[in-house]
Write an enzyme that holds these catalytic residues in place. Structure first.
Site, PDB file in Angstrom:
ATOM      1  N   ILE A   8      -3.902   1.490   9.313  1.00  0.00           N
ATOM      2  CA  ILE A   8      -3.061   1.968   8.177  1.00  0.00           C
ATOM      3  C   ILE A   8      -1.691   1.542   8.482  1.00  0.00           C
ATOM      4  O   ILE A   8      -1.080   1.976   9.519  1.00  0.00           O
ATOM      5  CB  ILE A   8      -3.150   3.688   8.512  1.00  0.00           C
ATOM      6  CG1 ILE A   8      -4.489   4.294   8.534  1.00  0.00           C
ATOM      7  CG2 ILE A   8      -2.355   4.584   7.679  1.00  0.00           C
ATOM      8  CD1 ILE A   8      -5.461   3.917   7.250  1.00  0.00           C
ATOM      9  N   GLU A  55      -6.484  -3.743   0.397  1.00  0.00           N
ATOM     10  CA  GLU A  55      -6.634  -3.420  -0.635  1.00  0.00           C
ATOM     11  C   GLU A  55      -7.644  -4.267  -1.521  1.00  0.00           C
ATOM     12  O   GLU A  55      -7.385  -4.412  -2.791  1.00  0.00           O
ATOM     13  CB  GLU A  55      -5.204  -3.615  -1.317  1.00  0.00           C
ATOM     14  CG  GLU A  55      -3.984  -3.161  -0.444  1.00  0.00           C
ATOM     15  CD  GLU A  55      -3.203  -2.008  -0.744  1.00  0.00           C
ATOM     16  OE1 GLU A  55      -3.211  -1.666  -1.746  1.00  0.00           O
ATOM     17  OE2 GLU A  55      -2.401  -1.573   0.121  1.00  0.00           O
ATOM     18  N   SER A 106     -14.657  -1.580   2.593  1.00  0.00           N
ATOM     19  CA  SER A 106     -14.999  -1.900   1.103  1.00  0.00           C
ATOM     20  C   SER A 106     -15.657  -0.768   0.375  1.00  0.00           C
ATOM     21  O   SER A 106     -15.754  -0.869  -0.676  1.00  0.00           O
ATOM     22  CB  SER A 106     -15.800  -2.976   1.215  1.00  0.00           C
ATOM     23  OG  SER A 106     -14.820  -4.148   1.506  1.00  0.00           O
TER      24      SER A 106
END
Length: 395
Positions: A173, A374, A147
């Protein structure tokens, strides 16, 4: 596992379709047909085996799902943001991992090369990425910095011979194990975050696969490891410096997620609705009982609200007026309601809800990742909080 017929019908309680153009509906229908034909029959088996269906990369390229908003001269679709959102919605209705593959390619690899790259970089990479000949990935998150990407340790140093030396590691990833290129964010010698394109085959660059996931099992996840990787300076993205580079990419990807997870919610709602009409208990369909109707009514209400929020956000994106904070709200809202809808749908199916005969448990597990990546659920809440109060709760 036997292939099943996909009879999905999209809910549209408030006639949102009337807000869409004919092109939007054509785009949606083409992706929906693809998902019914190529994804639904195979996805449960791939998820059970924790395997990535590699054939989808070329298929998604052929369909135009990679970089749909990128101009056509670079191989993109030249479409608007509502078309992009509808594509992501239909792909995630099939599986979050499939949508992740497309989101990463378009928003996190092609977008930064288009937006921040040189003309040479655009011509070299974008057409191959758009067609699905190449798969890309995006390296921001690190083992100790999720974060808080501003604390990243991955770094580049000038080698004095037209090259830089890259050291560090990235984690969680998507696409990494199969990617030909990685758009990586690292600190330069001044401490400023810089984007650089790393190509598979460069010495010292490896992409170990992440195993043991209970979520996004049909998506390929890995690490990016850089051990003195020597990279030509022309691979540096020249037109951005600082965290605004990767954060700008994430805004585009979060927008796609806001639409995408509603696809997963719709699939669970559709499944629960059909099941409620067919499953007989106490001499009548369970859909005739009040508590089951309550669940279904709340599901369609939240889906409808999210559809309207996403449509309005798409209009703002098309007009260049959408703020990152508005995208954060849409991403957080959509992930929350989709997660709740999946959970309620699973309860409605009872024990059948945990089997691979129905898509609900797979969607539930997938959304536990999507609500986190995200920007986590809590981080997006604080982004809204800072926007409305003016106080920064991150520091």
């Amino acid at each position: 596992m036997a292939a099943k017929t996909d009879n999905f019908q999209s809910p549209d309680y408030f006639n949102v379709d009337e807000l869409l153009s004919e092109e939007h509906k054509l785009v949606r229908e083409s992706v929906r047909s693809y998902v019914k034909k190529e994804i639904s029959p195979i996805i449960e088996e791939y998820a059970q085996q924790a395997a990535f269906p590699q054939q989808i990369v070329k298929q998604l390229g052929d369909l135009g799902c990679f970089g749909p908003t990128i101009p056509e001269q670079y191989g993109g679709g030249g479409l608007d943001y509502i078309s992009y959102g509808l594509m992501m919605q239909e792909l995630e209705r099939g599986d979050s991992g499939v949508r992740s593959t497309a989101s990463v390619q378009g928003s996190l690899v092609m977008f930064p090369i288009y937006q921040y790259g040189s003309e040479e970089q655009r011509k070299k990479y974008l057409p191959k990425l758009a067609s699905g000949e190449w798969l890309g990935c995006f390296g921001l998150t690190e083992p100790d910095h999720g974060s808080d990407p501003g604390s990243m340790l991955t770094n580049i140093k000038d080698n004095g011979d037209g090259h830089v030396i890259l050291n560090g590691a990235k984690m969680w990833i998507s696409n990494a194990p199969f990617a030909q290129i990685a758009v990586v964010w690292a600190r330069d010698e001044e401490g400023i975050v810089t984007g650089i394109i790393v190509e598979r085959g460069m010495e010292g660059f490896s992409t170990p696969t992440t195993h043991g996931k209970w979520s996004l099992r049909a998506s390929a996840t890995g690490e990016l490891v850089f051990d003195n990787v020597k990279i030509p300076k022309e691979n540096i993205l020249p037109n951005v410096r600082g965290l605004k580079g990767p954060l700008g990419c994430l805004t585009k990807a979060r927008y796609g997620i806001a639409w995408g997870v509603i696809g997963a919610a719709m699939d669970c709602y559709h499944t629960a609705l059909q099941y409620s009409k067919e499953r007989i208990q106490f001499d009548k369909p369970i859909g005739a009982f009040q508590l089951q109707q309550k669940k279904l009514a709340e599901m369609i209400t939240e889906i409808t609200k999210a559809q309207l929020l996403n449509w309005r956000l798409g209009v703002l994106m098309n007009d260049g007026k959408a703020t990152p904070q508005q995208v954060s709200m849409a991403k957080r809202n959509a992930c929350e309601i989709a997660t709740n809808i999946c959970r309620d749908a699973r309860q409605m199916l009872g024990g059948m809800g945990i089997t691979g005969e129905y898509p609900i448990m797979r969607h539930m597990m997938n959304l536990e990742s999507v609500i986190t990546y995200e920007g986590t659920h809590d981080i997006h809440l604080l982004i809204t909080g800072m926007d409305i109060t003016g106080f920064n709760a991150f520091k």
